[in-house]
Design a protein around this motif. Structure first.
Motif, PDB file in Angstrom:
ATOM      1  N   ALA A 125      32.917  86.879  41.060  1.00 33.19           N
ATOM      2  CA  ALA A 125      31.623  86.275  41.006  1.00 33.19           C
ATOM      3  C   ALA A 125      31.648  85.137  39.750  1.00 33.19           C
ATOM      4  CB  ALA A 125      30.670  87.168  40.407  1.00 33.19           C
ATOM      5  N   TYR A 126      32.106  84.817  38.467  1.00 33.26           N
ATOM      6  CA  TYR A 126      31.833  84.115  37.409  1.00 33.26           C
ATOM      7  C   TYR A 126      33.057  83.661  37.503  1.00 33.26           C
ATOM      8  CZ  TYR A 126      29.098  88.015  35.371  1.00 33.26           C
ATOM      9  OH  TYR A 126      28.206  88.379  35.188  1.00 33.26           O
ATOM     10  N   LYS A 127      33.821  82.923  38.808  1.00 32.68           N
ATOM     11  CA  LYS A 127      35.086  81.940  38.311  1.00 32.68           C
ATOM     12  C   LYS A 127      33.919  80.865  38.818  1.00 32.68           C
ATOM     13  CE  LYS A 127      38.580  80.983  41.778  1.00 32.68           C
ATOM     14  NZ  LYS A 127      39.706  81.211  41.967  1.00 32.68           N
ATOM     15  N   THR A 128      33.102  80.978  39.908  1.00 30.71           N
ATOM     16  CA  THR A 128      32.186  79.766  40.062  1.00 30.71           C
ATOM     17  C   THR A 128      30.868  79.876  39.627  1.00 30.71           C
ATOM     18  OG1 THR A 128      34.096  79.220  42.641  1.00 30.71           O
ATOM     19  CG2 THR A 128      31.823  78.364  42.292  1.00 30.71           C
ATOM     20  N   PRO A 129      30.362  79.420  39.036  1.00 33.87           N
ATOM     21  CA  PRO A 129      29.067  80.318  38.457  1.00 33.87           C
ATOM     22  C   PRO A 129      28.328  80.630  39.106  1.00 33.87           C
ATOM     23  CG  PRO A 129      30.098  78.938  36.812  1.00 33.87           C
ATOM     24  CD  PRO A 129      30.746  79.366  38.175  1.00 33.87           C
ATOM     25  N   THR A 130      27.539  79.647  39.938  1.00 32.39           N
ATOM     26  CA  THR A 130      26.562  78.644  40.664  1.00 32.39           C
ATOM     27  C   THR A 130      27.012  78.771  42.585  1.00 32.39           C
ATOM     28  OG1 THR A 130      26.628  76.380  40.118  1.00 32.39           O
ATOM     29  CG2 THR A 130      25.080  78.435  39.212  1.00 32.39           C
ATOM     30  N   GLY A 131      26.127  79.036  43.632  1.00 33.20           N
ATOM     31  CA  GLY A 131      26.420  78.975  44.950  1.00 33.20           C
ATOM     32  C   GLY A 131      27.347  79.262  45.380  1.00 33.20           C
ATOM     33  N   ASN A 132      28.368  80.637  45.217  1.00 31.87           N
ATOM     34  CA  ASN A 132      29.232  81.188  45.547  1.00 31.87           C
ATOM     35  C   ASN A 132      28.790  82.681  46.415  1.00 31.87           C
ATOM     36  OD1 ASN A 132      28.934  83.355  43.217  1.00 31.87           O
ATOM     37  ND2 ASN A 132      30.605  83.488  42.884  1.00 31.87           N
ATOM     38  N   ASN A 133      29.152  82.770  47.222  1.00 33.46           N
ATOM     39  CA  ASN A 133      29.084  83.983  48.136  1.00 33.46           C
ATOM     40  C   ASN A 133      30.360  85.057  48.932  1.00 33.46           C
ATOM     41  OD1 ASN A 133      30.347  82.704  50.805  1.00 33.46           O
ATOM     42  ND2 ASN A 133      28.749  81.829  51.501  1.00 33.46           N
ATOM     43  N   LEU A 134      30.162  85.948  49.561  1.00 35.59           N
ATOM     44  CA  LEU A 134      30.902  87.188  49.508  1.00 35.59           C
ATOM     45  C   LEU A 134      30.762  87.447  50.812  1.00 35.59           C
ATOM     46  CD1 LEU A 134      33.327  89.188  49.174  1.00 35.59           C
ATOM     47  CD2 LEU A 134      30.633  91.014  48.726  1.00 35.59           C
ATOM     48  N   VAL A 135      31.632  86.763  51.963  1.00 34.63           N
ATOM     49  CA  VAL A 135      31.715  87.346  53.293  1.00 34.63           C
ATOM     50  C   VAL A 135      31.875  88.977  53.385  1.00 34.63           C
ATOM     51  CG1 VAL A 135      32.212  86.913  55.441  1.00 34.63           C
ATOM     52  CG2 VAL A 135      32.084  85.186  53.840  1.00 34.63           C
ATOM     53  N   PHE A 136      31.314  89.794  54.483  1.00 37.77           N
ATOM     54  CA  PHE A 136      31.548  91.598  54.733  1.00 37.77           C
ATOM     55  C   PHE A 136      31.148  91.847  55.697  1.00 37.77           C
ATOM     56  CE2 PHE A 136      29.047  91.040  51.764  1.00 37.77           C
ATOM     57  CZ  PHE A 136      27.894  92.503  51.594  1.00 37.77           C
ATOM     58  N   PRO A 137      31.225  92.595  56.616  1.00 40.67           N
ATOM     59  CA  PRO A 137      30.676  93.553  57.185  1.00 40.67           C
ATOM     60  C   PRO A 137      29.806  94.207  56.449  1.00 40.67           C
ATOM     61  CG  PRO A 137      32.671  94.431  57.049  1.00 40.67           C
ATOM     62  CD  PRO A 137      32.730  92.982  56.054  1.00 40.67           C
ATOM     63  N   ASP A 138      29.172  94.798  57.932  1.00 43.76           N
ATOM     64  CA  ASP A 138      27.644  95.546  57.438  1.00 43.76           C
ATOM     65  C   ASP A 138      27.364  96.083  58.402  1.00 43.76           C
ATOM     66  OD1 ASP A 138      25.226  96.089  56.222  1.00 43.76           O
ATOM     67  OD2 ASP A 138      24.218  95.168  57.179  1.00 43.76           O
ATOM     68  N   PRO A 139      27.822  98.275  58.328  1.00 39.38           N
ATOM     69  CA  PRO A 139      27.997  98.519  57.097  1.00 39.38           C
ATOM     70  C   PRO A 139      29.671  98.686  56.951  1.00 39.38           C
ATOM     71  CG  PRO A 139      27.465  99.919  58.706  1.00 39.38           C
ATOM     72  CD  PRO A 139      27.338  98.478  59.467  1.00 39.38           C
ATOM     73  N   THR A 140      29.868  98.745  55.632  1.00 38.13           N
ATOM     74  CA  THR A 140      30.674  99.339  54.717  1.00 38.13           C
ATOM     75  C   THR A 140      30.599  99.737  53.933  1.00 38.13           C
ATOM     76  OG1 THR A 140      32.916  98.067  54.411  1.00 38.13           O
ATOM     77  CG2 THR A 140      30.967  96.434  53.302  1.00 38.13           C
ATOM     78  N   PHE A 141      31.913  99.650  52.887  1.00 38.83           N
ATOM     79  CA  PHE A 141      31.783 100.687  51.623  1.00 38.83           C
ATOM     80  C   PHE A 141      30.694  99.363  50.797  1.00 38.83           C
ATOM     81  CE2 PHE A 141      33.949 101.712  47.777  1.00 38.83           C
ATOM     82  CZ  PHE A 141      33.476 103.003  47.044  1.00 38.83           C
ATOM     83  N   GLU A 142      30.281  99.831  50.290  1.00 37.06           N
ATOM     84  CA  GLU A 142      29.170  98.838  49.569  1.00 37.06           C
ATOM     85  C   GLU A 142      29.198  98.846  47.797  1.00 37.06           C
ATOM     86  OE1 GLU A 142      26.558  96.638  49.965  1.00 37.06           O
ATOM     87  OE2 GLU A 142      26.479  97.391  51.842  1.00 37.06           O
ATOM     88  N   ALA A 143      30.486  99.072  47.276  1.00 37.06           N
ATOM     89  CA  ALA A 143      30.501  99.062  45.885  1.00 37.06           C
ATOM     90  C   ALA A 143      31.058  97.433  45.411  1.00 37.06           C
ATOM     91  CB  ALA A 143      32.140 100.556  45.779  1.00 37.06           C
ATOM     92  N   LEU A 144      32.011  96.880  46.021  1.00 33.14           N
ATOM     93  CA  LEU A 144      32.209  95.561  45.447  1.00 33.14           C
ATOM     94  C   LEU A 144      31.636  95.122  46.041  1.00 33.14           C
ATOM     95  CD1 LEU A 144      35.808  93.743  45.829  1.00 33.14           C
ATOM     96  CD2 LEU A 144      33.673  92.649  46.194  1.00 33.14           C
ATOM     97  N   PRO A 145      30.728  94.869  47.405  1.00 42.98           N
ATOM     98  CA  PRO A 145      29.549  93.783  47.873  1.00 42.98           C
ATOM     99  C   PRO A 145      28.505  94.032  46.611  1.00 42.98           C
ATOM    100  CG  PRO A 145      30.505  94.577  49.647  1.00 42.98           C
ATOM    101  CD  PRO A 145      30.917  95.620  48.297  1.00 42.98           C
ATOM    102  N   ARG A 146      27.997  95.355  46.143  1.00 43.84           N
ATOM    103  CA  ARG A 146      26.994  95.882  45.492  1.00 43.84           C
ATOM    104  C   ARG A 146      26.922  94.884  44.213  1.00 43.84           C
ATOM    105  NH1 ARG A 146      26.353 100.800  46.144  1.00 43.84           N
ATOM    106  NH2 ARG A 146      27.904 101.458  44.858  1.00 43.84           N
ATOM    107  N   ALA A 147      27.844  95.112  43.738  1.00 43.18           N
ATOM    108  CA  ALA A 147      29.135  94.374  42.382  1.00 43.18           C
ATOM    109  C   ALA A 147      28.564  93.079  42.400  1.00 43.18           C
ATOM    110  CB  ALA A 147      30.200  94.875  41.697  1.00 43.18           C
ATOM    111  N   ALA A 148      28.723  92.708  43.421  1.00 47.07           N
ATOM    112  CA  ALA A 148      29.030  91.027  42.678  1.00 47.07           C
ATOM    113  C   ALA A 148      28.317  90.422  43.511  1.00 47.07           C
ATOM    114  CB  ALA A 148      30.331  90.554  44.453  1.00 47.07           C
ATOM    115  N   ILE A 149      27.462  91.466  44.299  1.00 45.93           N
ATOM    116  CA  ILE A 149      25.751  90.828  44.043  1.00 45.93           C
ATOM    117  C   ILE A 149      24.688  90.977  43.099  1.00 45.93           C
ATOM    118  CG2 ILE A 149      22.959  91.134  45.094  1.00 45.93           C
ATOM    119  CD1 ILE A 149      25.050  91.924  47.988  1.00 45.93           C
ATOM    120  N   LYS A 150      25.191  92.285  42.362  1.00 41.20           N
ATOM    121  CA  LYS A 150      24.830  92.615  40.626  1.00 41.20           C
ATOM    122  C   LYS A 150      25.092  90.770  40.234  1.00 41.20           C
ATOM    123  CE  LYS A 150      25.089  95.523  36.587  1.00 41.20           C
ATOM    124  NZ  LYS A 150      25.440  96.501  36.995  1.00 41.20           N
ATOM    125  N   HIS A 151      26.374  90.632  40.375  1.00 46.52           N
ATOM    126  CA  HIS A 151      27.248  89.414  39.225  1.00 46.52           C
ATOM    127  C   HIS A 151      26.432  88.215  39.362  1.00 46.52           C
ATOM    128  CE1 HIS A 151      28.645  92.516  36.314  1.00 46.52           C
ATOM    129  NE2 HIS A 151      28.857  92.732  37.577  1.00 46.52           N
TER     130      HIS A 151
END
Length: 388
Positions: A125-151
């Motif tokens: 998330a902080y490697k590229t401060p703006t304009g970056n995204n995470l690609v993932f299936p839905d549903p999946t285990f949300e721990a990493l996606p949730r943290a990424a979105i939070k940051h």
């Protein structure tokens, strides 16, 4: 001091602290003989009785672990709890590296995999401060996606659909990757569906993707696969690909409450993620010593997997008898579509003493049930019969 006198003494102290000294105990705590045992603390009005929990099948825990050898180790090392665990963490890191066939620099320890998922999310998330995204299936285990979105990362969700058998569609995931994509996240076998994405196809996906976009593979349930070595993507780490593998002892090893996990990646990636984590310093003495005992205990793992397979066979029979068609499972849980709202299904099963989880996706409500002991699965069967 007798038990009854001890209780009177405790009550007197509590009443004094509440400014209720001299008030009859029966009036102060109407109907409650041990109010301080309630989760909410002392209650002047007794809470409604809760159903007795017969089967906790909502967290994908291993009801058989930790192993007897691990319990013995914990009892023996508990007096060493005043010591920092650095020496044993180094031993465990070396053991992991040897087991996985990678250099020690490719291993990052954590108190369970959760803190490592969070650390990875923060780094990307902080490697590229703006304009970056995470690609993932839905549903999946949300721990990493949730943290990424939070940051600050944007979520690029790829829905699981019936046309794909609710498997993770690698082509659709690839189609969503752009120059702004910092990371792709996959849980394999996936949670909550328990479906294993074909290892050969996943390797091809990594070969085509990881040179430009790192790929994170969460292998929390890999031990439940028929051939874990063949299904794991650790060979991609050995090849130097930009792939990150997470593992946890919370499942087949029975360490959900003890907390041990690790990441596997090439050294430069580990070095980048490590500053966002406790870097193994959050692992307790008892946990790491227990892990040193559990990892080589192949006999217990084999036994535990066999018991899980027995419960899975029994559950398949129960679901078929009640008219439910589950998804194929390569994990220690099973997902199946249900015929009522998920919230109602969970509530009714809880009334029968069984905790489970529910999801809604692709226009359908689903139940995810963990595989417990045979007694727990029988409790599930009885509850399901009542509400079906």
């Amino acid at each position: 001091m007798s038990q009854i006198n001890r209780r009177d003494w405790l009550r007197a102290g509590l009443l004094s602290g509440l400014g209720l000294a001299g008030m009859p105990v029966t009036n102060a705590f109407a109907g409650s003989c041990e109010p301080w045992l309630d989760d909410a603390g002392p209650a002047l009005i007794p809470a409604a009785p809760k159903p007795m929990l017969k089967a906790r099948l909502s967290a994908n825990e291993n009801p058989y672990g930790p192993s007897p050898k691990v319990i013995k180790t914990i009892n023996e090392v508990a007096p060493d709890g005043y010591l920092y665990a650095m020496e044993y963490s180094r031993q465990f890191k070396k053991m992991v590296a040897e087991e996985e066939g990678v250099p020690e620099e490719c291993v990052l320890l954590g108190a369970g995999s959760g803190e490592l998922l969070n650390a990875t999310a923060m780094y990307y998330a902080y490697k590229t401060p703006t304009g970056n995204n995470l690609v993932f299936p839905d549903p999946t285990f949300e721990a990493l996606p949730r943290a990424a979105i939070k940051h600050g990362m944007a979520a690029e969700r790829v829905p699981l659909v019936a046309a794909d058998g609710y498997d993770q569609n690698l082509q659709k995931l690839s189609d969503r990757i752009t120059g702004k994509t910092s990371l792709v996240y996959l849980c394999n076998p996936n949670n909550p569906t328990a479906i294993l994405t074909n290892p050969a196809k996943l390797r091809s996906f990594i070969e085509a993707t990881a040179d430009k976009t790192p790929v994170f593979i969460d292998e929390a349930y890999i031990d439940y696969v028929a051939d874990p070595k063949a299904a794991s993507m650790v060979d991609m780490v050995r090849k130097g690909k930009n792939v990150i593998i997470s593992r946890t002892f919370s499942k087949v090893h029975g360490f959900a409450g003890l907390r041990i996990g690790y990441l596997l990646a090439k050294p430069e990636i580990i070095a980048q993620i490590a500053p966002f984590s406790p870097n193994g310093q959050g692992v307790s003495m008892t946990s790491v010593r227990a892990a040193l005992t559990s990892m080589p205990d192949k006999e217990f793992i084999k036994w535990s997997l066999g018991k899980t397979a027995e419960s899975k066979t029994y559950l398949a029979k129960v679901l078929k008898e009640n008219g439910y068609e589950p998804l194929p499972s390569d994990a220690n849980f099973v997902m199946f579509p249900i015929r009522m709202k998920g919230e109602d299904f969970v509530s009714k099963m809880m009334e029968n003493g069984v905790s489970i989880r529910q999801w809604k996706f692709d226009g359908q409500y689903w139940c995810r049930v963990s595989l417990g002991t045979m007694a727990q699965m029988q409790a599930f069967a009885e509850g399901l019969k009542v509400i079906s």
